[in-house]
Enzyme design. Structure first.
Site, PDB file in Angstrom:
ATOM      1  CG  ASP A 245      -8.090   9.028 -15.641  1.00 60.22           C
ATOM      2  OD1 ASP A 245      -9.304   8.813 -15.482  1.00 60.22           O
ATOM      3  OD2 ASP A 245      -7.461   9.904 -15.018  1.00 60.22           O
TER       4      ASP A 245
ATOM      5  CD  GLU B 264      -5.990   6.897 -12.810  1.00 61.50           C
ATOM      6  OE1 GLU B 264      -6.017   6.155 -13.803  1.00 61.50           O
ATOM      7  OE2 GLU B 264      -5.472   8.027 -12.821  1.00 61.50           O
TER       8      GLU B 264
ATOM      9  CE1 TYR C 220      14.547  12.398  13.644  1.00 65.22           C
ATOM     10  CE2 TYR C 220      12.714  11.444  12.436  1.00 65.22           C
ATOM     11  CZ  TYR C 220      13.463  12.541  12.800  1.00 65.22           C
ATOM     12  OH  TYR C 220      13.153  13.779  12.327  1.00 65.22           O
TER      13      TYR C 220
END
Lengths: 360, 360
Positions: free
Chosen positions: A240, A188, A92
């Protein structure tokens, strides 16, 4: 090391001199691609090679050249005034640059990557901050920050947040640390983090808990890197057990990624080791699993074949092959099948006694 | 009000009595759908109607019925032991239920929604916590929490986090508050939050800043609700100016959503008002914009036609029509075109002087 503001001035002076002497000004930018990346085991991360591309002022490059200089100039203002701008805000700001304004943020982001690589710093040092926050901290750590108004040092004690946590700010360059912890545990999922916080795992096991909330943000990775480096702490990753967790989240945390090699130096965490969940844990702890998906199998095979990190570490090759043979993946939450607190009362304590057996 | 543990016991006793008397046991569950929703302007949120569906034990419902009772029983254990379980952990716990175990988490989540609606509480009160954290806080607020070990009260002063912030925990039911703030400013983007934190906006303007980080999580919504209700504080929403920000993020924050009407009572924030960015702001502050996308136009038209919240508030209809006529949307970051701190030095202070003109 020369202060960044001076470096910027020097590079601008070079361009000015060229112009005044009627020479075409040129900026030498590092090539940002996998072809220009090395994996140095001693350094511990993917690093940038020596290839450079020259951006010379010509009729066809005049707009890009002007944008690069304008952005470098904005960056100097940010550095000099200790101000910050997000990537979107930078886009911007350019709306006042007349013909040199960016039409899409993509253009603006590319130039920002170039500027970052040009000065061989991470863009947070140039005052450009990411759009996203992320990463929570609890445990044996005092963070030293400055009150932005008075400049007085603030001591933020991460043992005193109850069920809440310290939220990592977007830029962590100025933070200081005091700790008596023995390690950092990077987790995680937010749910697992909350469980460990609730039971003050950090107290009994003398550690600092960091919630990654999935793929860690830049600020979160930089925070872990600075903390582990400053305080000489190992980082244990608890994620995981699937190819995405191994080859994407963990690999990126530890050694960085190929297409951003110019900043891995600042963001990767070579001190990281993989606690779990490993394919062997599925057998050792009798964990419920889910079948590997097509995409998991493809990702594991690709990594075995192409990923320089996996290719240099036989234990990771063995783990991925083991997973492919078993045909299953496993989640952190799977321990709940043996009781909600099995993970913190049995699994983690047993694992932490054998850190030497963590995956590299 | 009867303690939840007792309520659970009572409903279980009812089922037992039915069985002992050789009657088919039945659970009366509220119907969870838009057809069973009312928008009560006085209450301020979408609330559940009186329609009930009966879940009776038959040959075809035996598995679902058993699962419902097993989950209610797990919930009682959680409540009695002040323990927590994520939705994913609940799914894994069921792996020990033999034939009644869930095969997919979808099944488990649906039953959880039923149990939640059955007891007319939010599931956090039953010990079930979401997987995701989210929401950061800075400013004139002291949060009172308990040390989980010693039970001692902790006072967490949100003026003392420097560039960081307090990260809202997954469950906020037990938190207490002390504040001398005049309002809560809920901010859509993390970048804008960081800017206001950096300049201690909360100090000068006597407020509490909350970063939603996009669509707010349950914990974040519940936190704002409890804080605004307990301390009688208005909530001012500062978001991107587009139909998604208006009709999804803001509408859901203020009155809740149709398909979760049984919990809106706990999660919506009737004290919320919309500060900006409004379509009128685009003109008043000469902001750079982007054209509305097809999906924006569709969303705005749908809302004008079907959304009970928009239909009851003429100022919102006017704003949406104005936006459709202008054909553009606007972002929070757009103020950067007038200087990075225009938003906190000009826009927000001017707006805060005319809270009466905020959108409802």
């Amino acid at each position: 090391m020369i202060p960044l503001s001076k470096q910027i001035q020097k590079s601008a002076a070079g361009v000015e001199t060229d112009i005044l002497k009627n020479r075409k000004p040129t900026l030498q930018l590092p090539v940002r691609s996998l072809q220009n990346v090395r994996y140095d085991l001693k350094k511990g991360f993917f690093s940038l090679g020596k290839k450079r591309k020259a951006r010379t002022l010509t009729v066809s490059t005049v707009k890009t050249f002007a944008q690069t200089l304008k952005m470098i100039s904005t960056s100097k203002t940010l550095v000099d005034t200790a101000e910050i701008a997000t990537k979107r805000e930078m886009y911007y700001i350019s709306k006042n640059w007349g013909e040199a304004r960016f039409l899409e943020q993509d253009e603006s982001d590319t130039i920002m990557d170039d500027v970052e690589a040009y000065f061989l710093v991470n863009r947070e040092q140039l005052g450009f901050i990411p759009e996203e926050k992320g990463g929570d901290v609890a445990g044996r750590l005092v963070i030293k920050d400055k009150d932005p108004e008075s400049g007085k040092t603030l001591r933020i004690d991460c043992t005193k947040f109850g069920s809440g946590a310290y939220s990592i700010p977007i830029s962590v360059e100025e933070l200081g640390f005091e700790t008596n912890a023995a390690f950092i545990l990077a987790i995680e999922t937010a749910g697992m983090f909350q469980r460990l916080v609730k039971h003050r795992f950090w107290d009994k096991h003398k550690c600092i808990l960091v919630s990654l909330g999935g793929v860690p943000t830049r600020a979160c990775r930089r925070f872990i890197r600075r903390l582990s480096e400053t305080c000489k702490l190992p980082v244990y990753a608890f994620m995981d057990g699937d190819p995405y967790g191994y080859c994407n989240i963990y690999r990126t945390l530890k050694v960085g990624s190929g297409n951003a090699a110019h900043i891995n130096e600042f963001f990767c965490v070579p001190q990281a080791h993989f606690l779990g969940v490993t394919p062997q844990d599925i057998l050792d702890y009798d964990l419920p699993t889910h079948p590997l998906k097509e995409v998991d199998i493809k990702r594991a095979r690709d990594a075995l074949k192409n990923d320089p990190f996996i290719k240099i570490h036989p234990p990771w090759q063995k783990a991925l092959q083991h997973m492919l043979e078993m045909g299953v993946r496993v989640e952190q939450q799977a321990f709940a099948a043996h009781g909600l607190n099995h993970v913190l009362e049995v699994y983690l304590p047993q694992k932490l006694k054998q850190t030497g057996r963590f995956l590299p």
